[in-house]
Enzyme design. Structure first.
Site, PDB file in Angstrom:
ATOM      1  N   SER A 133      34.382  63.167  85.637  1.00  0.00           N
ATOM      2  CA  SER A 133      35.309  62.052  85.415  1.00  0.00           C
ATOM      3  C   SER A 133      36.304  61.959  86.570  1.00  0.00           C
ATOM      4  O   SER A 133      36.695  60.872  86.986  1.00  0.00           O
ATOM      5  CB  SER A 133      36.061  62.256  84.105  1.00  0.00           C
ATOM      6  OG  SER A 133      35.143  62.296  83.032  1.00  0.00           O
ATOM      7  N   GLY A 339      15.746  55.571  56.308  1.00  0.00           N
ATOM      8  CA  GLY A 339      15.710  56.801  55.518  1.00  0.00           C
ATOM      9  C   GLY A 339      15.015  57.915  56.283  1.00  0.00           C
ATOM     10  O   GLY A 339      15.191  58.037  57.507  1.00  0.00           O
ATOM     11  N   GLU A 363      28.368  56.391  83.986  1.00  0.00           N
ATOM     12  CA  GLU A 363      29.181  55.425  84.751  1.00  0.00           C
ATOM     13  C   GLU A 363      30.614  55.345  84.232  1.00  0.00           C
ATOM     14  O   GLU A 363      31.189  54.271  84.087  1.00  0.00           O
ATOM     15  CB  GLU A 363      28.478  54.055  84.807  1.00  0.00           C
ATOM     16  CG  GLU A 363      27.125  54.197  85.490  1.00  0.00           C
ATOM     17  CD  GLU A 363      26.540  52.949  86.091  1.00  0.00           C
ATOM     18  OE1 GLU A 363      27.282  51.963  86.260  1.00  0.00           O
ATOM     19  OE2 GLU A 363      25.347  52.976  86.399  1.00  0.00           O
ATOM     20  N   THR A 365      32.831  57.898  81.334  1.00  0.00           N
ATOM     21  CA  THR A 365      32.757  58.071  79.873  1.00  0.00           C
ATOM     22  C   THR A 365      33.626  56.988  79.220  1.00  0.00           C
ATOM     23  O   THR A 365      34.455  56.348  79.874  1.00  0.00           O
ATOM     24  CB  THR A 365      33.294  59.447  79.449  1.00  0.00           C
ATOM     25  OG1 THR A 365      34.697  59.485  79.747  1.00  0.00           O
ATOM     26  CG2 THR A 365      32.562  60.580  80.164  1.00  0.00           C
TER      27      THR A 365
END
Ligand SMILES: Cc1cc2nc3c(=O)[nH]c(=O)nc-3n(C[C@H](O)[C@H](O)[C@H](O)COP(=O)(O)OP(=O)(O)OC[C@H]3O[C@@H](n4cnc5c(N)ncnc54)[C@H](O)[C@@H]3O)c2cc1C
Length: 377
Positions: A133, A339, A363, A365
């Protein structure tokens, strides 16, 4: 279900029809098998390249298709609805063409027709093991040696590693921080550029990312894209548009999940009735369908700002955040609609649920998207 789309031109209608044909004929029949084997679908990408789908938003003069972003993103959406790995590959390749297109020298731009025509597949190498990041914290370094750059370091999570023909290498050529970063264009054959083993990923197994180790990799001085120290700006510009691509992938994936869940609910019977007739399930399907429409509207409104030449990065962050969180919720609900059948690989919702997760991470977070948006408020 056919989505009712308002498109700007007849050409765009034809392009989407061609995309649907390719998605049904080339993508859908192969997706589950390639994903199960973890095989990269290079040939399918070549087919898309020959059909003009690998350079859609770039000008025809450069070898692209000259389509507005709002059209390109709807193409991506359709591809993602059939096979996310392919749509993501188109999105990453389109992103990887951006540095040369927007900042390349005349000599570098001579490669554009082959890039945009899909003969050359691209990779975008920003992330590192310690700089995710916080990408500006990267430590891969390039130093001058005569005319060349010699690059040392490790890039992480690189989509198309080992398959790409060209790599945008973001690396440190100056001091600490964003202004010390430059962008170099490396060929796959560069000595010392070594793709590692693919990561063992949760989804997108046909296009698993890998590390790229740069061990005294020698890149020609004429391969610096833009100005020395201008690399981080180039990386962020590319990501602004790239995030719209990821949002489009999310919308396409979620649309398929809604369509599949609706079809299943209209077939499956419990307590003597089709399960779609139970209000508890019908309302769940209604919420899923509404969320997909809302995400598409947000995405297209950001794309139209970009097409009009207006600032769009905050709107792109909102679209990426909303669409990918939406895809995670909608694919989770699609599993619920099926289910037990939703939990096994016999139905594609199991794969879509695993694939949706990555879109909240790549690209930037979704926490980073919130950072972009909150800073602009
Ligand atoms: C399948 C896949 C493909 C990829 N392809 C590419 C590619 O082609 N090229 C490329 O360069 N990268 C690629 N990436 C890397 C991707 O962009 C990074 O994984 C992403 O940016 C996050 O970095 P990180 O994994 O180091 O997580 P970290 O940065 O370590 O984040 C860990 C957590 O901390 C949170 N966090 C970090 N900083 C903040 C903050 N300031 N505020 C709040 N929360 C924060 C994050 O949101 C996250 O939840 C890919 C990743 C994957 C999984």
């Amino acid at each position: 279900m056919t989505v009712d789309r308002i498109l700007p031109t007849d050409e765009a209608h034809d392009l989407l029809a061609l995309t649907r044909e390719l998605a049904a004929g080339e993508l859908a029949p192969r997706a589950a098998d390639f994903e199960a084997r973890g095989e990269f679908p290079r040939e399918v990408l070549r087919t898309l390249g020959r059909s003009g789908l690998l350079g859609l938003p770039y000008p025809e003069a450069d070898g692209g298709s000259g389509q507005p972003y709002e059209v390109y993103l709807q193409v991506l959406e359709i591809l993602a609805g059939s096979w996310l790995a392919i749509a993501e590959a188109v999105s990453v390749h389109t992103l990887a063409c951006y540095p040369v297109y927007a900042h390349g020298s005349e000599r570098q731009r001579k490669m554009l027709p082959d890039m945009l025509g899909g003969d050359l597949l691209g990779a975008y190498c920003l992330s590192e093991p310690q700089g995710g990041s916080d990408a500006a914290h990267m430590s891969t370094r390039a130093v001058r040696d005569g005319e060349d750059w010699v690059v040392t370091g490790t890039k992480a999570w690189i989509t198309h590693a080992g398959h790409a023909d060209f790599y945008n290498i973001f690396c440190r050529t100056g001091g600490a921080g964003a202004r010390g970063i430059s962008c170099l264009l490396a060929d796959a054959a560069t000595p010392g550029l070594e793709p590692q083993k693919p990561e063992r990923v949760m989804g997108l197994r046909a296009s698993a990312p890998a590390q790229i180790v740069l061990d005294d990799a020698r890149i020609g001085g004429d391969r610096l894209i833009g100005a020395e120290g201008g690399g981080f700006t180039i990386a962020m510009e590319a990501l602004d548009a790239g995030r719209l691509g990821i949002a489009a992938c999310a919308v396409g994936l979620a649309q398929s999940a809604v369509d599949y869940a609706v079809a299943y609910a209209k077939e499956r019977e419990q307590f003597g009735r089709k399960i779609a007739e139970f209000q508890g399930l019908g309302f769940l399907l209604a919420d899923m369908a509404t969320q997909v429409s809302a995400a598409r509207a947000l995405l297209l409104s950001a794309a139209r700002l970009k097409d009009a030449g207006r600032p769009f990065s905050v709107e792109a962050a909102k679209a990426k955040l909303f669409a990918t969180d939406m895809a995670m919720r909608v694919t989770t609900d699609a599993v619920q609609v099926l289910g037990g059948a939703g939990y096994v690989a016999d139905h594609p919702v199991e794969r879509w649920f695993r694939e949706a997760k990555v879109l909240q991470i790549v690209e930037g977070t979704n926490q980073i998207q919130r950072l972009v948006i909150s800073r602009a408020l």
